[in-house]
Design an enzyme around this catalytic site. Structure first.
Site, PDB file in Angstrom:
ATOM      1  CE  LYS A 259      -3.168   2.636   3.023  1.00 13.14           C
ATOM      2  NZ  LYS A 259      -4.052   2.646   4.194  1.00 13.14           N
ATOM      3  CG  ASP A 264      -5.600   7.920   4.500  1.00 15.83           C
ATOM      4  OD1 ASP A 264      -6.547   8.520   3.952  1.00 15.83           O
ATOM      5  OD2 ASP A 264      -5.745   6.913   5.227  1.00 15.83           O
ATOM      6  CE  LYS A 271      -6.545   8.787   7.987  1.00 16.96           C
ATOM      7  NZ  LYS A 271      -7.098   7.673   8.772  1.00 16.96           N
ATOM      8  CG  ASP A 282      -1.851   5.351   4.863  1.00 16.56           C
ATOM      9  OD1 ASP A 282      -1.680   4.338   5.569  1.00 16.56           O
ATOM     10  OD2 ASP A 282      -2.951   5.652   4.349  1.00 16.56           O
ATOM     11  CG  ASP A 341      -9.881   7.468   6.769  1.00 12.49           C
ATOM     12  OD1 ASP A 341      -8.828   7.447   6.095  1.00 12.49           O
ATOM     13  OD2 ASP A 341      -9.897   7.666   7.995  1.00 12.49           O
ATOM     14  CD  GLU A 343      -6.780   5.149   2.475  1.00 10.69           C
ATOM     15  OE1 GLU A 343      -7.696   5.234   3.308  1.00 10.69           O
ATOM     16  OE2 GLU A 343      -5.596   4.921   2.797  1.00 10.69           O
ATOM     17  NE  ARG A 345     -10.723  -1.258   4.310  1.00  8.48           N
ATOM     18  CZ  ARG A 345     -11.213  -1.438   5.525  1.00  8.48           C
ATOM     19  NH1 ARG A 345     -12.321  -2.148   5.694  1.00  8.48           N
ATOM     20  NH2 ARG A 345     -10.614  -0.922   6.580  1.00  8.48           N
TER      21      ARG A 345
HETATM   22  N1  BES Z   1      -4.231   4.681   6.874  1.00  7.24           N
HETATM   23  C1  BES Z   1      -5.306   4.364   7.714  1.00  7.24           C
HETATM   24  C2  BES Z   1      -4.952   3.390   8.848  1.00  7.24           C
HETATM   25  C3  BES Z   1      -3.989   3.886   9.892  1.00  7.24           C
HETATM   26  C4  BES Z   1      -4.460   4.352  11.092  1.00  7.24           C
HETATM   27  C5  BES Z   1      -2.634   3.812   9.694  1.00  7.24           C
HETATM   28  C6  BES Z   1      -3.566   4.772  12.076  1.00  7.24           C
HETATM   29  C7  BES Z   1      -1.741   4.238  10.673  1.00  7.24           C
HETATM   30  C8  BES Z   1      -2.208   4.706  11.867  1.00  7.24           C
HETATM   31  C9  BES Z   1      -6.445   3.735   6.920  1.00  7.24           C
HETATM   32  O1  BES Z   1      -6.542   4.132   5.598  1.00  7.24           O
HETATM   33  C10 BES Z   1      -7.709   4.128   7.603  1.00  7.24           C
HETATM   34  O2  BES Z   1      -7.979   5.289   7.669  1.00  7.24           O
HETATM   35  N2  BES Z   1      -8.467   3.141   8.089  1.00  7.24           N
HETATM   36  C11 BES Z   1      -9.666   3.404   8.779  1.00  7.24           C
HETATM   37  C12 BES Z   1     -10.653   2.325   8.399  1.00  7.24           C
HETATM   38  C13 BES Z   1     -12.051   2.588   8.897  1.00  7.24           C
HETATM   39  C14 BES Z   1     -12.636   3.781   8.206  1.00  7.24           C
HETATM   40  C15 BES Z   1     -12.887   1.356   8.644  1.00  7.24           C
HETATM   41  C16 BES Z   1      -9.375   3.361  10.289  1.00  7.24           C
HETATM   42  O3  BES Z   1      -8.575   2.537  10.728  1.00  7.24           O
HETATM   43  O4  BES Z   1      -9.923   4.184  11.008  1.00  7.24           O
HETATM   44 ZN    ZN Z   2      -4.730   4.773   4.696  1.00  8.97          ZN
HETATM   45 ZN    ZN Z   3      -7.680   5.934   5.395  1.00  6.47          ZN
END
Ligand code: BES
Ligand code: ZN
Ligand code: ZN
Length: 492
Positions: A259, A264, A271, A282, A341, A343, A345
């Protein structure tokens, strides 16, 4: 930084500092392994009375010829593990790296009871090289004083020792290349710049074919999920495709997928600012698998290895994807995007499907995919999940051998059920945030062709800020899990 192995020789004239160990026997200081003149000099110093040789205790003194001696306490060295040794050595490097140009370390002092001299050399040189890293691109600070480290040993065969040092240099160089990519800020390392830098570096590798797919290529490939993440971006999405073919016969093909979100923001599911800071990391999944690929190639791995990096940022403008959108993936499945968010996946889905078309025996992806992995496993552990227990077992084993933390999370049928959509085949988030990491895993599994073994590494917890490991910067990219992946890729 130069590493040299010096078998059974005396200190060189240019050496400024020599590192010795002090042990404990029956809780009392034991320096019986030192030469008599060092023992005499040391005992003459009044304050040496207070030094007990406990683990992580230090003592400095000078030889009459002006060479400094750093004594590192190991405590009861019978109980010492290689990981403890890495930590002890890394801590001492922080103390001396800017005040000495050439140092020597007496390796034979540091061999734990149940370890071989070669494994000790491997651990110590790995720790030294990893701990001397810092990200200096935007700092005017002077460069590292330390230029040369000589490892002295009477127990190691010179040829074998030098081979270990050469291998470790390749491994840690790759870790540091990966750390540099991750540490670069998003205003500099946008998707086009990241892909350009990877391609430049990869072109120098032997037996590697380099291919770069841009927006028009991704459209041709019908990678609509990947494109949907990029829709709000000022930069084109990039898919880097690298292929290493060993010169000798091979019987395994492993594909790595990373990834590569250079930033992000969350997109329209924006966020909050406290969670947005740090989202330059990210793209660490891409930097991690590239680091492992680079080292495995340079170590002449006997396996065919492909590497796919899905690179974009996740930004907001009037073209950006809005929640409630439905998009059809490269493999034909329709996806309801309920949260922009989630994204990573989406990018991985199309890239994993593309990787499957190369018919590898295994696919391993690495991604900073979910905040939920921090809730379940903490900041210190990498999550692993997938569709093939044998592959997962091998990765867990490689992690254990490398002294890196990895733990399996289960993808249960209920999680597949939870991501079914009312109006499309699947949706990109589950009904609740609980079990979020393995639900993301369930989503990814939809894009893996059935007969291919697949493992997903969620590195959101371990990508950066691993201050508990003294050989990693307290802030900034860690470079963790690359050693595990290299071990897996080069395992014969
Ligand atoms: N890049 C983030 C995950 C992340 C969170 C990486 C904290 C490093 C530190 C990912 O794209 C994300 O935002 N995931 C969301 C998924 C949710 C919306 C189902 C998350 O973990 O909040
Ligand atoms: Zn992300
Ligand atoms: Zn995200």
């Amino acid at each position: 930084m130069k590493f040299e192995l010096n078998i059974g020789k005396n200190a060189l004239d240019t050496t400024e500092l020599i590192i010795l160990s002090a042990k404990q026997k029956n809780k009392k200081l034991d320096i019986s392994h030192w030469n008599p003149s060092d023992q005499k000099n040391f005992t003459k110093i009044k304050s040496s009375n207070h030094f007990k040789g406990e683990k992580n205790e230090y003592f400095f003194f000078n030889r009459t010829n002006g060479v400094s001696i750093l004594v590192i306490g190991l405590g009861n060295s019978n109980k010492l593990t290689l990981e403890e040794l890495r930590k002890i050595i890394a801590k001492s490097m922080q103390q001396i790296k800017n005040s000495n140009k050439q140092i020597e370390i007496i390796l034979d002092h540091f061999i734990p009871q149940d370890q071989s001299p070669t494994e000790t050399l491997r651990a110590i040189s790995e720790s030294i090289l990893m701990s001397l890293y810092s990200f200096t691109e935007f700092k005017k600070s002077p460069s590292l004083a330390l230029k040369k480290i000589i490892v002295q040993s009477k127990m190691i065969d010179k040829k074998e020792g030098n081979k270990i040092l050469r291998q470790n240099k390749i491994i840690v160089d790759a870790i540091n290349v990966s750390r540099d990519f991750s540490n670069l800020p998003p205003n500099i390392l946008n998707s086009e710049e990241f892909a350009k830098r990877i391609v430049e570096d990869a072109k120098k590798l032997p037996n590697v074919k380099v291919k770069l797919l841009r927006k028009k290529d991704l459209k041709k490939e019908k990678m609509n999920l990947f494109l949907s993440v990029n829709a709000g971006s000022a930069y084109e999405p990039q898919l880097v495709h690298l292929e290493y073919t060993p010169q000798s016969d091979f019987n395994k093909h492993i594909a790595l997928v990373g990834k590569g979100l250079t930033f992000d923001s969350g997109g329209y599911s924006l966020k909050p600012s406290t969670s947005m800071a740090g989202m330059k990391f990210d793209m660490t999944g891409a930097a991690t698998v590239y680091g492992a690929f680079r080292a495995a190639v340079m170590l002449n791995a006997k396996t065919k290895i492909s590497c796919f990096l899905g690179i974009t940022d996740n930004m907001v403008n009037s073209n950006a994807t809005v929640p409630d959108s439905v998009v059809v993936a490269r493999n034909g499945k329709s996806v309801e995007i309920l949260n922009t968010d989630a994204e990573g996946r989406l990018v991985l889905a199309d890239v994993l499907d593309y990787a499957c078309d190369q018919s590898p025996d295994q696919i391993i992806d690495a991604a900073t995919l979910t905040g939920a992995v921090l809730v379940s496993l903490g900041h210190e552990i990498c999550g692993v999940m997938g569709n093939n227990q044998e592959l997962i077992k091998n990765l867990l084993n490689a992690a254990k051998q490398s002294d890196e933390y990895m733990w399996q999370l289960p993808i249960i049928p209920e999680f597949h059920e939870d991501i079914k959509s009312e109006i499309a085949d699947i949706k990109n988030i589950g009904g609740s945030r609980f079990g979020g990491s393995a639900k993301a895993g369930a989503f990814l599994e939809n894009f893996i062709k059935k007969d291919i073994a697949w493992a997903h590494l969620d590195i959101a917890g371990i990508a950066d800020s691993q201050g508990h490991l003294p050989y990693c910067p307290a802030k900034g990219a860690s470079g963790l899990i690359i050693r595990t992946l290299i071990r897996h890729l080069t395992d014969e």
